[in-house]
Write an enzyme that holds these catalytic residues in place. Structure first.
Site, PDB file in Angstrom:
ATOM      1  N   LYS A 128     -53.514  87.388 -16.614  1.00 44.22           N
ATOM      2  CA  LYS A 128     -54.876  87.819 -16.957  1.00 44.22           C
ATOM      3  C   LYS A 128     -55.213  87.492 -18.402  1.00 44.22           C
ATOM      4  O   LYS A 128     -56.361  87.204 -18.714  1.00 44.22           O
ATOM      5  CB  LYS A 128     -55.056  89.320 -16.681  1.00 44.22           C
ATOM      6  CG  LYS A 128     -55.224  89.624 -15.211  1.00 44.22           C
ATOM      7  CD  LYS A 128     -56.143  90.801 -14.972  1.00 44.22           C
ATOM      8  CE  LYS A 128     -56.413  90.965 -13.484  1.00 44.22           C
ATOM      9  NZ  LYS A 128     -57.075  92.208 -13.144  1.00 44.22           N
ATOM     10  N   LYS A 162     -53.037  83.118  -4.852  1.00 43.26           N
ATOM     11  CA  LYS A 162     -53.385  84.205  -3.930  1.00 43.26           C
ATOM     12  C   LYS A 162     -54.905  84.275  -3.738  1.00 43.26           C
ATOM     13  O   LYS A 162     -55.663  83.906  -4.649  1.00 43.26           O
ATOM     14  CB  LYS A 162     -52.792  85.542  -4.399  1.00 43.26           C
ATOM     15  CG  LYS A 162     -53.560  86.232  -5.462  1.00 43.26           C
ATOM     16  CD  LYS A 162     -53.097  87.661  -5.659  1.00 43.26           C
ATOM     17  CE  LYS A 162     -53.983  88.252  -6.749  1.00 43.26           C
ATOM     18  NZ  LYS A 162     -53.746  89.575  -7.157  1.00 43.26           N
ATOM     19  N   LYS A 167     -60.992  87.547  -5.316  1.00 47.05           N
ATOM     20  CA  LYS A 167     -62.460  87.522  -5.397  1.00 47.05           C
ATOM     21  C   LYS A 167     -62.942  86.652  -6.557  1.00 47.05           C
ATOM     22  O   LYS A 167     -64.071  86.215  -6.575  1.00 47.05           O
ATOM     23  CB  LYS A 167     -63.019  88.939  -5.497  1.00 47.05           C
ATOM     24  CG  LYS A 167     -62.236  89.880  -6.354  1.00 47.05           C
ATOM     25  CD  LYS A 167     -62.492  91.340  -5.963  1.00 47.05           C
ATOM     26  CE  LYS A 167     -61.360  92.217  -6.457  1.00 47.05           C
ATOM     27  NZ  LYS A 167     -61.143  93.431  -5.766  1.00 47.05           N
TER      28      LYS A 167
HETATM   29  P1  TYM Z   1     -56.411  95.243  -6.513  1.00 49.96           P
HETATM   30  O1  TYM Z   1     -57.705  95.979  -6.614  1.00 49.96           O
HETATM   31  O2  TYM Z   1     -56.284  93.920  -7.178  1.00 49.96           O
HETATM   32  O3  TYM Z   1     -56.009  95.055  -4.997  1.00 49.96           O
HETATM   33  C1  TYM Z   1     -56.035  96.141  -4.067  1.00 49.96           C
HETATM   34  C2  TYM Z   1     -54.890  95.974  -3.078  1.00 49.96           C
HETATM   35  O4  TYM Z   1     -55.006  94.724  -2.393  1.00 49.96           O
HETATM   36  C3  TYM Z   1     -53.788  93.989  -2.497  1.00 49.96           C
HETATM   37  N1  TYM Z   1     -54.111  92.548  -2.564  1.00 49.96           N
HETATM   38  C4  TYM Z   1     -53.627  91.633  -1.731  1.00 49.96           C
HETATM   39  N2  TYM Z   1     -52.766  91.718  -0.698  1.00 49.96           N
HETATM   40  C5  TYM Z   1     -52.483  90.584  -0.026  1.00 49.96           C
HETATM   41  N3  TYM Z   1     -53.002  89.372  -0.361  1.00 49.96           N
HETATM   42  C6  TYM Z   1     -53.850  89.221  -1.387  1.00 49.96           C
HETATM   43  N4  TYM Z   1     -54.371  88.035  -1.679  1.00 49.96           N
HETATM   44  C7  TYM Z   1     -54.203  90.395  -2.136  1.00 49.96           C
HETATM   45  N5  TYM Z   1     -55.020  90.614  -3.203  1.00 49.96           N
HETATM   46  C8  TYM Z   1     -54.947  91.949  -3.446  1.00 49.96           C
HETATM   47  C9  TYM Z   1     -53.143  94.482  -3.777  1.00 49.96           C
HETATM   48  O5  TYM Z   1     -51.748  94.274  -3.766  1.00 49.96           O
HETATM   49  C10 TYM Z   1     -53.517  95.953  -3.772  1.00 49.96           C
HETATM   50  O6  TYM Z   1     -52.602  96.692  -3.010  1.00 49.96           O
HETATM   51  N6  TYM Z   1     -53.728  97.749  -9.902  1.00 49.96           N
HETATM   52  C11 TYM Z   1     -54.186  97.739  -8.535  1.00 49.96           C
HETATM   53  C12 TYM Z   1     -55.048  98.953  -8.201  1.00 49.96           C
HETATM   54  C13 TYM Z   1     -54.380 100.246  -8.506  1.00 49.96           C
HETATM   55  C14 TYM Z   1     -53.309 100.840  -7.768  1.00 49.96           C
HETATM   56  C15 TYM Z   1     -53.049 102.072  -8.439  1.00 49.96           C
HETATM   57  C16 TYM Z   1     -52.619 100.463  -6.621  1.00 49.96           C
HETATM   58  C17 TYM Z   1     -54.697 101.085  -9.541  1.00 49.96           C
HETATM   59  N7  TYM Z   1     -53.880 102.174  -9.498  1.00 49.96           N
HETATM   60  C18 TYM Z   1     -52.034 102.921  -7.976  1.00 49.96           C
HETATM   61  C19 TYM Z   1     -51.602 101.321  -6.164  1.00 49.96           C
HETATM   62  C20 TYM Z   1     -51.331 102.533  -6.830  1.00 49.96           C
HETATM   63  C21 TYM Z   1     -55.038  96.515  -8.307  1.00 49.96           C
HETATM   64  O7  TYM Z   1     -55.590  95.949  -9.216  1.00 49.96           O
HETATM   65  O8  TYM Z   1     -55.229  96.198  -6.997  1.00 49.96           O
END
Ligand code: TYM
Length: 333
Positions: free
Chosen positions: A117, A199, A202
């Site tokens: 990032k 991956k 968005k």
């Molecule tokens: P975020 O918002 O980027 O993604 C949300 C969830 O989607 C999963 N994910 C994917 N899984 C498979 N293939 C992909 N291409 C893909 N892109 C995203 C992510 O692994 C995630 O599970 N930091 C986290 C949000 C968060 C969080 C937490 C998660 C904040 N606090 C506490 C678990 C526990 C995040 O940015 O996810």
């Protein structure tokens, strides 16, 4: 009942930055839904996390409410689970500060997501981007979660959460439950349809690379028909076939078919047929979600009622951990 096992606690969260993707759904959110019967589930819209990247205020407000409606539309049952908005529950920012004093600069420097990032947003490498995993650890540890359903990209963040919790427990006794990641066998890493080495995200510059949860069927079909494959024209899983492997993983995740079955079904047929089948299966999976979203998003009062109730419950549960933490450290309560 005496021998009935106490339900384990599940916690997870998603950032409401832009639309929810097929990757978010297959990697995480559909497990959130399926875990609701067996576990006590607590889910959050991690809006505090989104400001590590600059947000436009009006768009941010809209994204938060749209994302809340989208996740609800996936099948969150508010009678069974708590689904709240992170910024409404002040214990998250508080525990994040406390835990940042128990987290080493060196361990945060090793986070691959920080490295990625900061390369992508070189003009805004703010301290929040660096300490982001500490806020995520606070989210999880506040609820004494046993399991954290996430996609594979969050594995490192779960590991640092465990390290921080173990360190804290080592000093003050058993304050935090040590959580386990819950990463699905299928769909844990959905790749871009246009560049299967990256991956699905968005923020993909190529709009055809990412399928959004609310894409209409014709858009989904178009994206799958344009998906990058290879010149071999044979549907099987293998090395150097990242595009086909990704399509097989998606197809398997939405249909439940094994790779052997898929290879058998498409034996001797070209990629055209296969891409159409994957597109149709995904469109069919997402159709009821989009229909439910269209209804929910119109009912702002209902959505507000859901998150206000959930916010209150989340505050109540998380305050227990927060008070314990403050007391153990030596603050005067
Ligand atoms: P975020 O918002 O980027 O993604 C949300 C969830 O989607 C999963 N994910 C994917 N899984 C498979 N293939 C992909 N291409 C893909 N892109 C995203 C992510 O692994 C995630 O599970 N930091 C986290 C949000 C968060 C969080 C937490 C998660 C904040 N606090 C506490 C678990 C526990 C995040 O940015 O996810």
């Amino acid at each position: 009942m005496e021998n009935e096992k106490k339900k384990e606690i599940v916690f997870s969260a998603i950032q409401p930055s832009g639309t929810i993707t097929l990757g978010n759904y297959l990697g995480a959110v559909r497990n959130w839904v399926s875990m609701q019967d067996e576990y006590n589930c607590i889910y959050a819209l991690a809006d505090l996390h989104t400001i590590t990247v600059r947000q436009e205020p009006a768009a941010m407000r809209k994204n938060i409410l749209d994302a809340y409606a989208s996740i609800m539309a996936c099948g969150i049952d508010v009678e069974k689970s708590i689904f709240f908005i992170q910024s409404h529950v002040h214990t998250h920012a508080e525990l994040a500060w406390v835990l940042s004093c128990y987290t080493q600069f060196g361990e945060l420097s090793r986070m691959t997501q920080f490295k990625d990032k900061s390369a992508k947003h070189a003009d805004n490498i703010n301290a929040g981007l660096f300490t982001y995993p500490v806020l995520m650890a606070a989210d999880i540890l506040l609820y004494q979660a046993d399991k954290v359903p996430v996609g594979a990209d969050q594995k490192q963040h779960i590991e640092i959460t465990r390290d921080i919790a173990e360190r804290f427990n080592g000093i003050y006794g058993n304050v935090f439950k040590i959580p386990d990641g819950f990463i699905p066998k299928n769909g844990a890493r959905v790749m871009s349809l246009q560049d299967p080495s990256k991956k699905m995200s968005k923020s993909d510059e190529n709009v055809n690379g990412c399928v959004h949860l609310l894409d209409p069927p014709e858009v989904i079909m178009k994206k799958f028909k344009r998906a990058i494959t290879d010149s071999e024209a044979s549907v099987h899983y293998g090395e150097g076939k990242d595009g086909v492997n990704n399509l097989m993983a998606i197809y398997s995740a939405v249909t439940g078919l094994s790779y052997e079955q898929i290879e058998h079904d498409f034996d001797g047929r070209g990629y055209g047929d296969f891409k159409t089948a994957v597109g149709e299966a995904v469109a069919e999976t997402l159709r009821p979600i989009r229909e439910r979203y269209e209804q929910l998003v119109k009912d702002k009062a209902y959505l507000e009622d859901c998150y206000r109730k959930a916010d209150e419950l989340a505050l109540k549960i998380s305050s227990r951990t927060m008070n314990k933490v403050m007391k153990k450290i030596g603050f005067v309560l």
